[in-house]
Design an enzyme around this catalytic site. Structure first.
Site, PDB file in Angstrom:
ATOM      1  N   LYS A   1       5.701  16.834  19.412  1.00  7.35           N
ATOM      2  CA  LYS A   1       6.226  16.122  18.235  1.00  7.35           C
ATOM      3  C   LYS A   1       6.167  14.636  18.493  1.00  7.35           C
ATOM      4  O   LYS A   1       6.335  14.187  19.639  1.00  7.35           O
ATOM      5  CB  LYS A   1       7.687  16.523  17.962  1.00  7.35           C
TER       6      LYS A   1
ATOM      7  N   THR B   1       2.884  24.431   3.972  1.00  3.56           N
ATOM      8  CA  THR B   1       4.239  24.705   4.471  1.00  3.56           C
ATOM      9  C   THR B   1       5.115  25.253   3.342  1.00  3.56           C
ATOM     10  O   THR B   1       5.832  26.236   3.521  1.00  3.56           O
ATOM     11  CB  THR B   1       4.854  23.432   5.102  1.00  3.56           C
TER      12      THR B   1
END
Ligand code: NAD
Length: 421
Positions: free
Chosen positions: A111, A195
């Site tokens: 991330k 998503t």
């Protein structure tokens, strides 16, 4: 006791470590597994000096956390947000490792972030910052090493600047280094909606388990950006009625249903759902207490606190956002019998289609949209079914989130063992 809408005292990295510790204990694995997974393999923190439009230089802090790569290259989005810090990025990279393990895509967890307020920056300033971020991170990135993607406040344009910078430095095109790109530079059809669409598939499977049809089900969302707007669109295409939506600017409620396409157009024009005609105003806290069947938190972490969970009437929560539910809230929701489809399954559609994008980049061969849609649905449904069966086989009292961590950690522990880690 947790109170309020956004409990900034909750450290998401502590939460992630507790989740790992708990799952390792439940699996009866040795402490070594916890020790190996509790922290990222590497955290890079870099100063990012950016020339602003007025000629001043401002220094932003950028992060990249690489949690674990036993199953494949590190993979995970980059967010631009004002208060982002190292612990938040570390937690998000941990969750990515587990998400990829559950979705069975051959990636590990990573991330990235830059602490900045993108709403106050011009497109040129954002471009310079995005390019500088890549220049600082280039030693740890690569299509076989670590592959970023969009997240909060970043999008296909930001990915295009980043991939361009990376390719300029390397002096060859390696589009597989970043996913979520525009179609013209190796992007994948359906990545932008993946998503939200994947969230719908996961929630549809959960609804089936609960004997609820999506057609006619009432739904509320907190967050109306990439994930929220695409989830709302997909849910409404299934016949669900979106009755409430909030974002950082405010919220709207209409028990008769809100037209999602008009709300998307309105939100694009004004920057928020606030003030959408024909609706009552509602705030970010009250949205969760509405009488509805399904709640989709699609904004940021720690929004469903214990105080909020007490008032939840919905039977299903589909976590589009990462970490939206606090551990204390989880406990209350468990006692209330609310089926929480955990983030590391529910929002894995982006990671799955990112995987398709990466495969296509590596082969320089691109699939039609129908194929992407079919494969996305298949992968999410498989992941849901595996996890739901695993949950039921564990015990009556285990939540899907607890089972998700156990399932992922077992996969990781086996792979680490066989590799001799
Ligand atoms: P986005 O920037 O496109 O949208 C974020 C939305 O949340 C906006 O509507 C914003 O107004 C709202 N928001 C932000 N802070 C808020 C607050 N404090 N209270 C209420 N609303 C708030 O971001 P996104 O890409 O849609 O990501 C949303 C969440 O989904 C994040 O947790 C992200 O990590 C997660 N996620 C995103 C992806 C992806 O592919 N984009 C994939 C998996 C998970």
């Amino acid at each position: 006791m947790e109170t309020g809408i956004s409990n900034n005292k909750i450290n998401t990295y502590d939460v992630a470590r507790q989740q790992i510790e708990h799952a390792v204990e439940q699996l009866g694995l040795s402490d070594d597994v916890y020790e190996r997974l509790k922290a990222p393999d590497r955290l890079v923190e870099a100063a990012i000096p950016v020339e602003m439009d007025n000629g001043e230089v401002r220094v932003f802090i950028g992060y990249r956390s690489q949690h674990n790569n036993v199953l494949g290259p590190y993979k995970g989005g980059i967010r631009f947000a004002p208060n982002v810090n190292a612990d938040e990025v570390k937690a998000l990279s941990i969750w990515m490792t587990f998400k990829c393990a559950i979705a069975r895509v051959p990636f590990g967890g990573g991330k990235g972030a830059v602490a900045c307020n993108p709403g106050e920056m011009s497109p040129k300033e954002l471009e310079r910052m995005s390019r500088k971020y890549i220049r600082k991170m280039v030693p740890v990135l690569g299509s076989k090493v670590d592959i970023p993607a969009p997240d909060l406040n970043t999008n296909a344009q930001v990915m295009a600047w980043m991939v361009d910078e990376y390719c300029n430095i390397q002096q060859y095109n390696d589009f597989g280094v970043i996913t979520g790109k525009p179609l013209d530079v190796g992007g994948c059809v359906g990545r932008e909606t993946a998503t939200g669409r994947g969230l719908m598939y996961a929630v549809r499977a959960a609804a089936k388990v609960k004997g609820l049809a999506l057609a006619g089900a009432t739904v509320v969302l907190q967050g109306f950006g990439n994930v929220g707007s695409n989830a709302a669109r997909s849910m409404s295409q299934q016949g669900s009625k979106i009755i409430g939506v909030t974002d950082i600017g405010g919220g709207v409620y209409n028990p008769k249903g809100i037209d999602v396409e008009s709300l998307i157009t309105y939100c694009r024009a004004t920057g928020s759902v606030k003030g959408f005609p024909g609706c009552e105003a509602i705030d970010n806290k009250d949205i969760f207490a509405l009488d509805c069947d399904i709640i989709l938190p699609t904004a940021v972490e720690n929004q469903i606190t214990a105080a909020i969970a007490e008032h939840i009437k919905a039977g299903i929560i589909g976590e589009g956002a990462n970490g939206p539910t606090t551990p204390a809230a989880d406990q209350i929701l468990k006692e209330k019998g609310v089926l929480v489809v955990p983030d590391i399954l529910a929002n894995s559609g982006g990671a799955i289609v990112s995987y398709f994008e990466w495969v296509q980049n590596n082969y320089s061969f691109y699939w039609p949209e129908a194929e992407i849609e079919k494969q996305l649905e298949q992968k999410i449904m498989e992941a849901f079914e595996h996890l739901y069966t695993y949950t039921c086989n564990c015990s009556d009292t285990i939540t899907m989130r607890e089972a998700a961590f156990m399932y992922a950690i077992k996969r990781l522990a086996d792979a680490m063992k066989i590799r001799g880690w």
